[in-house]
Design a protein around this motif. Structure first.
Motif, PDB file in Angstrom:
ATOM      1  N   LEU A   5       0.756  -1.564   0.116  1.00  0.00           N
ATOM      2  CA  LEU A   5       0.307  -0.263  -0.234  1.00  0.00           C
ATOM      3  C   LEU A   5       0.997   1.050   0.084  1.00  0.00           C
ATOM      4  O   LEU A   5      -0.126   2.215  -0.524  1.00  0.00           O
ATOM      5  CB  LEU A   5      -0.816  -0.223   1.177  1.00  0.00           C
ATOM      6  N   TYR A   6       2.167   1.335   0.105  1.00  0.00           N
ATOM      7  CA  TYR A   6       2.865   2.357   0.582  1.00  0.00           C
ATOM      8  C   TYR A   6       3.335   2.787  -0.671  1.00  0.00           C
ATOM      9  O   TYR A   6       3.494   4.366  -1.680  1.00  0.00           O
ATOM     10  CB  TYR A   6       4.193   1.938   1.549  1.00  0.00           C
ATOM     11  N   TYR A   7       3.044   1.950  -1.771  1.00  0.00           N
ATOM     12  CA  TYR A   7       3.285   2.773  -3.109  1.00  0.00           C
ATOM     13  C   TYR A   7       2.440   2.818  -3.814  1.00  0.00           C
ATOM     14  O   TYR A   7       1.957   3.766  -4.482  1.00  0.00           O
ATOM     15  CB  TYR A   7       3.811   0.872  -4.240  1.00  0.00           C
ATOM     16  N   ARG A   8       0.436   3.046  -3.334  1.00  0.00           N
ATOM     17  CA  ARG A   8      -0.207   3.680  -3.883  1.00  0.00           C
ATOM     18  C   ARG A   8      -0.323   4.600  -3.183  1.00  0.00           C
ATOM     19  O   ARG A   8      -0.657   5.759  -3.290  1.00  0.00           O
ATOM     20  CB  ARG A   8      -1.497   2.431  -3.427  1.00  0.00           C
ATOM     21  N   TYR A  39       6.539   0.500   5.252  1.00  0.00           N
ATOM     22  CA  TYR A  39       7.597  -0.137   4.745  1.00  0.00           C
ATOM     23  C   TYR A  39       8.929  -1.141   4.903  1.00  0.00           C
ATOM     24  O   TYR A  39       9.310  -0.802   6.109  1.00  0.00           O
ATOM     25  CB  TYR A  39       8.431   1.939   4.135  1.00  0.00           C
ATOM     26  N   PRO A  40       9.558  -1.767   4.890  1.00  0.00           N
ATOM     27  CA  PRO A  40      10.290  -2.255   4.856  1.00  0.00           C
ATOM     28  C   PRO A  40      11.352  -2.046   4.153  1.00  0.00           C
ATOM     29  O   PRO A  40      11.765  -1.681   3.398  1.00  0.00           O
ATOM     30  CB  PRO A  40      10.345  -3.705   4.233  1.00  0.00           C
ATOM     31  N   THR A  41      12.780  -1.557   5.644  1.00  0.00           N
ATOM     32  CA  THR A  41      14.351  -1.516   5.179  1.00  0.00           C
ATOM     33  C   THR A  41      14.705  -2.379   3.978  1.00  0.00           C
ATOM     34  O   THR A  41      14.187  -3.045   3.049  1.00  0.00           O
ATOM     35  CB  THR A  41      14.608  -2.503   5.890  1.00  0.00           C
ATOM     36  N   GLY A  42      14.992  -1.333   2.507  1.00  0.00           N
ATOM     37  CA  GLY A  42      15.371  -1.530   1.750  1.00  0.00           C
ATOM     38  C   GLY A  42      15.993  -0.333   0.727  1.00  0.00           C
ATOM     39  O   GLY A  42      15.249   1.137   1.098  1.00  0.00           O
ATOM     40  N   GLY A  43      17.085  -0.691  -0.038  1.00  0.00           N
ATOM     41  CA  GLY A  43      17.044   0.631  -0.675  1.00  0.00           C
ATOM     42  C   GLY A  43      17.489   2.088  -0.056  1.00  0.00           C
ATOM     43  O   GLY A  43      17.749   2.849  -0.640  1.00  0.00           O
ATOM     44  N   GLY A  44      18.200   2.026   0.556  1.00  0.00           N
ATOM     45  CA  GLY A  44      18.918   2.769   1.497  1.00  0.00           C
ATOM     46  C   GLY A  44      18.365   3.528   2.725  1.00  0.00           C
ATOM     47  O   GLY A  44      17.814   4.195   3.383  1.00  0.00           O
ATOM     48  N   HIS A  98      14.950  11.062   1.890  1.00  0.00           N
ATOM     49  CA  HIS A  98      15.172  10.233   0.566  1.00  0.00           C
ATOM     50  C   HIS A  98      14.539  11.090  -0.504  1.00  0.00           C
ATOM     51  O   HIS A  98      16.174  10.904  -1.359  1.00  0.00           O
ATOM     52  CB  HIS A  98      14.322   9.264   0.631  1.00  0.00           C
ATOM     53  N   SER A  99      14.242  12.043  -0.949  1.00  0.00           N
ATOM     54  CA  SER A  99      13.987  12.801  -1.397  1.00  0.00           C
ATOM     55  C   SER A  99      14.613  14.094  -1.822  1.00  0.00           C
ATOM     56  O   SER A  99      16.044  14.460  -2.743  1.00  0.00           O
ATOM     57  CB  SER A  99      13.069  13.133  -1.986  1.00  0.00           C
ATOM     58  N   GLY A 100      15.413  14.718  -0.366  1.00  0.00           N
ATOM     59  CA  GLY A 100      16.746  15.042  -0.546  1.00  0.00           C
ATOM     60  C   GLY A 100      18.060  14.945  -1.156  1.00  0.00           C
ATOM     61  O   GLY A 100      18.101  15.327  -1.565  1.00  0.00           O
ATOM     62  N   GLN A 101      17.744  13.107  -1.063  1.00  0.00           N
ATOM     63  CA  GLN A 101      19.363  12.545  -1.278  1.00  0.00           C
ATOM     64  C   GLN A 101      19.068  12.830  -2.866  1.00  0.00           C
ATOM     65  O   GLN A 101      19.842  12.795  -3.602  1.00  0.00           O
ATOM     66  CB  GLN A 101      19.469  11.650  -0.622  1.00  0.00           C
ATOM     67  N   GLY A 194      15.712   4.888 -11.135  1.00  0.00           N
ATOM     68  CA  GLY A 194      14.938   4.352 -10.359  1.00  0.00           C
ATOM     69  C   GLY A 194      15.106   4.034  -8.315  1.00  0.00           C
ATOM     70  O   GLY A 194      16.226   4.030  -8.471  1.00  0.00           O
ATOM     71  N   CYS A 195      13.762   3.451  -7.870  1.00  0.00           N
ATOM     72  CA  CYS A 195      14.184   3.463  -6.775  1.00  0.00           C
ATOM     73  C   CYS A 195      12.858   2.717  -6.193  1.00  0.00           C
ATOM     74  O   CYS A 195      11.695   3.385  -6.266  1.00  0.00           O
ATOM     75  CB  CYS A 195      13.897   5.436  -6.207  1.00  0.00           C
ATOM     76  N   GLY A 196      13.014   2.101  -5.030  1.00  0.00           N
ATOM     77  CA  GLY A 196      11.627   1.708  -4.268  1.00  0.00           C
ATOM     78  C   GLY A 196      11.132   2.218  -3.243  1.00  0.00           C
ATOM     79  O   GLY A 196      10.790   1.365  -2.833  1.00  0.00           O
ATOM     80  N   GLY A 197      11.880   3.465  -3.055  1.00  0.00           N
ATOM     81  CA  GLY A 197      11.521   4.033  -1.566  1.00  0.00           C
ATOM     82  C   GLY A 197      10.494   5.389  -1.615  1.00  0.00           C
ATOM     83  O   GLY A 197       9.497   4.973  -2.673  1.00  0.00           O
ATOM     84  N   THR A 198       9.848   5.382  -0.406  1.00  0.00           N
ATOM     85  CA  THR A 198       8.525   6.847  -0.419  1.00  0.00           C
ATOM     86  C   THR A 198       9.460   8.278  -0.633  1.00  0.00           C
ATOM     87  O   THR A 198       9.931   8.039  -0.182  1.00  0.00           O
ATOM     88  CB  THR A 198       8.291   6.072   0.796  1.00  0.00           C
ATOM     89  N   HIS A 199       8.171   8.654  -1.444  1.00  0.00           N
ATOM     90  CA  HIS A 199       8.334  10.015  -1.246  1.00  0.00           C
ATOM     91  C   HIS A 199       7.195  11.276  -1.374  1.00  0.00           C
ATOM     92  O   HIS A 199       6.559  10.351  -1.692  1.00  0.00           O
ATOM     93  CB  HIS A 199       9.155  10.160  -2.461  1.00  0.00           C
ATOM     94  N   PRO A 200       7.770  12.555  -0.671  1.00  0.00           N
ATOM     95  CA  PRO A 200       6.889  13.197  -1.025  1.00  0.00           C
ATOM     96  C   PRO A 200       5.908  13.225  -2.771  1.00  0.00           C
ATOM     97  O   PRO A 200       6.312  12.820  -3.644  1.00  0.00           O
ATOM     98  CB  PRO A 200       6.909  14.958  -0.263  1.00  0.00           C
TER      99      PRO A 200
END
Length: 395
Positions: A5-8, A39-44, A98-101, A194-200
């Motif tokens: 759901l965190y991707y939706r 969200y599970p640990t992953g992608g930094g 993450h978005s700042g990175q 390419g990124c699997g993290g959460t962003h605003p």
């Protein structure tokens, strides 16, 4: 990906779902859910925390495609449908960082071609490793300014799923690490990654980006920085510290450097004065000891004197031309220390003399024929050790 759901919706914090499984693994309970916003640990990016039916979620990991929610105690066995809550403060902090990175890495690459090769999101700060040997200060400043321009532009941040052929149509900042289920995070006309993290939803929600410093790390440059709420938090900490120091120094912030420099100079002057006074006292003490009328040996027992002080005193006496053997003993708590010294014209081997008396106090030591030192247990009085040493001299 439908169960993630965190991707939706990265802003979803409350949801209900069914429990698929609950297991105990090496003393740790975990549950799997029909769908999840955790969200599970992953992608930094670190994992989310929160609660499932009031039970704390302390870790989230994806294992073989299965998202495991580790909890601090098991759920009641009869529970099938559970109410879940994601810790929003932690989630949004991770979204900002993450978005700042992405934005800062893209700024370095856009301006100077500096490529980011790794990324770490920590509890207090985050870092990127740039594939360069040296980072000029003006380049860091320019990249920071460019990154904050993008933030202030409030550009939208898009996430889309594509296949490999579709991904090849975008100017990706780095090579993809997967060949299917490819998720791109895009800031139009600035960054494609390419990124699997959460962003605003937009760059403005990232908040200000501030570089804290950088250092060389394994032929790369590691840049440390913070974003969003962390900037405000660190600013408040530094403001409180400056205000406290300003009070202690009795100086406004703008005059604190001069005040501190003055204190350092005064401290060095005091240290020099103390050294001069100590030297004067040492010279006086040496002169007093040399006035001893014993024609064969100059010996003295002290209380609570360090080995360094004994050595310095003995050297001062010898350097003043004292011809008699110098024996100085110190009683320190449960320890005895002894220094044996002689002038250039003396014949007595002080190292051998020390070796004869130290076994009496189960001691150890060493030195040269003209100057030796050692110590051991306070098994006898200091005066007895001095008398024994004089007796071994056969003078």
């Amino acid at each position: 990906m439908n169960h993630k759901l965190y991707y939706r919706d990265a802003y979803l914090t409350d949801f209900s779902t069914k429990v698929l499984n609950q297991e105990l693994e090496e003393g740790n309970w975990y549950v799997t859910l029909e769908e999840t916003a955790f969200y599970p640990t992953g992608g930094g990016q670190p994992h989310d925390t929160g609660s499932i039916e009031g039970v704390s979620v302390i870790n989230v990991e994806e294992v073989d495609g299965e998202i495991r929610h580790y909890i601090d105690r098991p759920l009641p066995g009869a529970v099938e449908t559970v109410q879940c809550t994601v810790d929003w403060e932690r989630r949004f902090d991770h979204m900002q960082q993450h978005s700042g990175q992405h934005i800062l890495s893209a700024a370095f690459e856009e301006l100077y071609g500096y490529r980011t090769v790794s990324f770490h999101l920590g509890k207090e700060t985050l870092t990127i490793d740039l594939d360069i040997d040296e980072l000029p200060r003006e380049h860091a400043g320019a990249a920071e300014s460019r990154a904050n321009e993008i933030v202030m532009d409030a550009r939208r941040i898009e996430a889309k799923w594509v296949n490999r052929e579709e991904a090849s149509r975008y100017p990706l900042r780095k090579q993809l690490s997967v060949t299917e289920d490819i998720r791109l995070v895009i800031i139009p006309e600035f960054d494609y990654n390419g990124c699997g993290g959460t962003h605003p939803k937009n760059t403005a929600e990232t908040g200000l980006i501030k570089i804290l410093g950088w250092e060389r790390q394994r032929k790369k440059v590691r840049v440390e920085f913070i974003c969003g709420h962390r900037v405000l938090s660190q600013l408040q900490q530094k403001h409180d510290l400056i205000r406290e120091l300003s009070g202690l120094l009795n100086a406004p912030p703008e005059k604190m450097p001069a005040s501190i420099q003055r204190m350092i100079a005064e401290g060095k002057h005091m240290e020099k004065t103390q050294e001069d006074m100590s030297e004067m006292l040492l010279q006086y003490e040496a002169s007093t000891l040399m006035s001893d009328q014993n024609p064969k040996v100059l010996g003295k027992v002290f209380q609570n004197r360090t080995m360094k002080e004994l050595q310095k005193l003995a050297k001062t006496i010898v350097d003043h031309g004292e011809s008699r053997p110098v024996l100085l003993v110190a009683e320190n708590a449960e320890k005895l220390q002894l220094v044996c010294a002689r002038g250039e014209n003396g014949q007595l081997n002080m190292k051998e003399l020390l070796g004869e008396v130290l076994p009496v106090i189960n001691g150890k030591g060493g030195g040269k024929p003209n100057f030796a030192q050692g110590g051991g247990e306070a098994s006898i009085p200091g005066e007895d050790l001095l008398s024994l040493t004089i007796e071994k001299m056969n003078v």
